[in-house]
Motif scaffolding. Structure first.
Motif, short mmCIF file in Angstrom:
data_model
loop_
_atom_site.label_atom_id
_atom_site.label_comp_id
_atom_site.label_asym_id
_atom_site.label_seq_id
_atom_site.Cartn_x
_atom_site.Cartn_y
_atom_site.Cartn_z
N PRO A 1 0.96 -1.35 0.05
CA PRO A 1 0.05 0.05 0.07
C PRO A 1 0.88 1.32 -0.05
O PRO A 1 1.75 1.44 0.87
N GLY A 2 0.52 2.20 -1.10
CA GLY A 2 1.22 3.47 -0.98
C GLY A 2 2.66 3.30 -1.24
O GLY A 2 3.39 4.32 -1.37
N MET A 3 3.04 2.24 -1.92
CA MET A 3 4.55 1.92 -2.41
C MET A 3 4.69 1.74 -3.78
O MET A 3 3.58 1.44 -4.50
N GLY A 4 5.74 1.71 -4.29
CA GLY A 4 5.88 1.31 -5.74
C GLY A 4 6.09 -0.13 -5.88
O GLY A 4 5.83 -0.91 -5.01
N LEU A 5 6.44 -0.49 -7.23
CA LEU A 5 6.49 -1.92 -7.66
C LEU A 5 8.06 -2.41 -7.08
O LEU A 5 8.96 -1.89 -7.39
N LYS A 6 7.89 -3.54 -6.27
CA LYS A 6 9.25 -4.18 -6.11
C LYS A 6 9.42 -5.42 -7.02
O LYS A 6 8.44 -6.26 -6.91
N LEU A 7 10.59 -5.91 -7.47
CA LEU A 7 10.69 -7.02 -8.42
C LEU A 7 10.95 -8.24 -7.51
O LEU A 7 11.93 -8.29 -6.77
N ILE A 8 10.34 -9.03 -7.78
CA ILE A 8 10.41 -10.51 -7.01
C ILE A 8 11.31 -11.31 -7.54
O ILE A 8 12.39 -11.80 -7.35
N TYR A 9 11.02 -11.63 -8.99
CA TYR A 9 11.52 -12.61 -9.56
C TYR A 9 11.48 -12.30 -11.37
O TYR A 9 10.26 -11.58 -11.50
N TYR A 10 12.19 -12.44 -12.17
CA TYR A 10 12.09 -12.54 -13.60
C TYR A 10 12.46 -13.52 -14.39
O TYR A 10 13.40 -14.40 -13.80
N SER A 11 12.05 -13.65 -15.38
CA SER A 11 12.67 -14.83 -16.57
C SER A 11 13.01 -13.90 -17.78
O SER A 11 12.05 -13.38 -18.34
N VAL A 12 13.92 -14.47 -18.53
CA VAL A 12 14.33 -14.02 -19.83
C VAL A 12 13.74 -15.13 -21.01
O VAL A 12 14.16 -14.67 -22.12
N GLY A 13 13.29 -16.07 -20.46
CA GLY A 13 12.97 -16.99 -21.53
C GLY A 13 12.48 -18.29 -20.67
O GLY A 13 12.89 -18.64 -19.60
#
Lengths: 113, 110
Positions: free
Chosen positions: B39-51
């Motif tokens: 709430p009231g915060m920006g987006l924080k990256l948890i995990y990502y995938s390049v393929g």
């Protein structure tokens, strides 16, 4: 991006007036910047972008200004409408090989009728 | 063309329970992401995938796991839910340096 005193978490604007939303970014190596709009209960949506070789870019009712000297980005919305009420985020990207965008904390814009 | 689809939209978990947040895309984008938004915060990256078959940690990966067996699907797994994981979770894809977001999953851990 981190705030350097220019970022306001909320902005109240009269319908029909122009809105200016500010954002300070943290990485001088960033070469691409994007503004997103997030309406209540929805995911963020792309509004406009600008590359670091530009100072200004215009879209439909929106203009983004980039000041690389002070690492500052702004979004101007002309003739603000009730549908512009949302949270606005700026995001920065450090290069075409950087697959992770960093987001600011967001500014909540409320349009008064 | 549905874009990015997330399910469920809402979920309440008890502490210690596990669940999988589903994300699927029909745009054939290679890059996919999971963000959390408090709430009231920006987006924080948890995990990502390049393929397919490739995943990597973001800023806040602790307590989560991901897999990417196909281009279309990128599920996020919570093994032992904690109150600190109460948040709104967004899945996104990347194309031409722009993110395309799903509509989010609102998760409460009580």
């Amino acid at each position: 991006g981190e705030s350097v005193g220019l970022h306001l978490p909320t902005l109240s604007v009269q319908e029909g007036d122009n809105s200016i939303i500010n954002c300070a970014y943290s990485n001088s190596a960033s070469d691409y910047f994007i503004w997103y709009k997030q309406e209540s209960g929805k995911g963020p949506q792309f509004i406009i972008d600008i590359r670091s070789n530009m100072d200004k870019r215009q879209g439909q009712r929106v203009t983004v200004l980039l000041n690389k000297t002070v690492k500052h980005l702004s979004l101007q919305i002309a003739a603000t409408q009730p549908g512009d009420s949302a949270v606005y985020f700026c995001a920065e990207n450090k290069g075409s090989n950087d697959y992770k965008l960093s987001f600011g904390a967001g500014t909540t814009v409320t349009v008064r009728a | 063309n549905a874009g990015v689809t997330q399910t469920p939209k809402f979920r309440i978990l008890k502490i210690g329970q596990s669940m999988t947040l589903q994300c699927t895309q029909d745009m054939n984008h290679n890059y996919m992401y999971w963000y959390r938004q408090d709430p009231g915060m920006g987006l924080k990256l948890i995990y990502y995938s390049v393929g397919a078959g490739i995943t990597d940690k973001g800023e806040v990966p602790n307590g989560y796991n991901v897999s990417r067996s196909t281009t279309e699907d990128f599920p996020l797994r919570l093994e032992l839910a904690a109150p600190s994981q109460t948040s709104v979770y967004f899945c996104a894809t990347l194309e031409a340096r722009k993110l395309f977001f799903g509509s989010g999953t609102q998760l409460s851990v009580l």
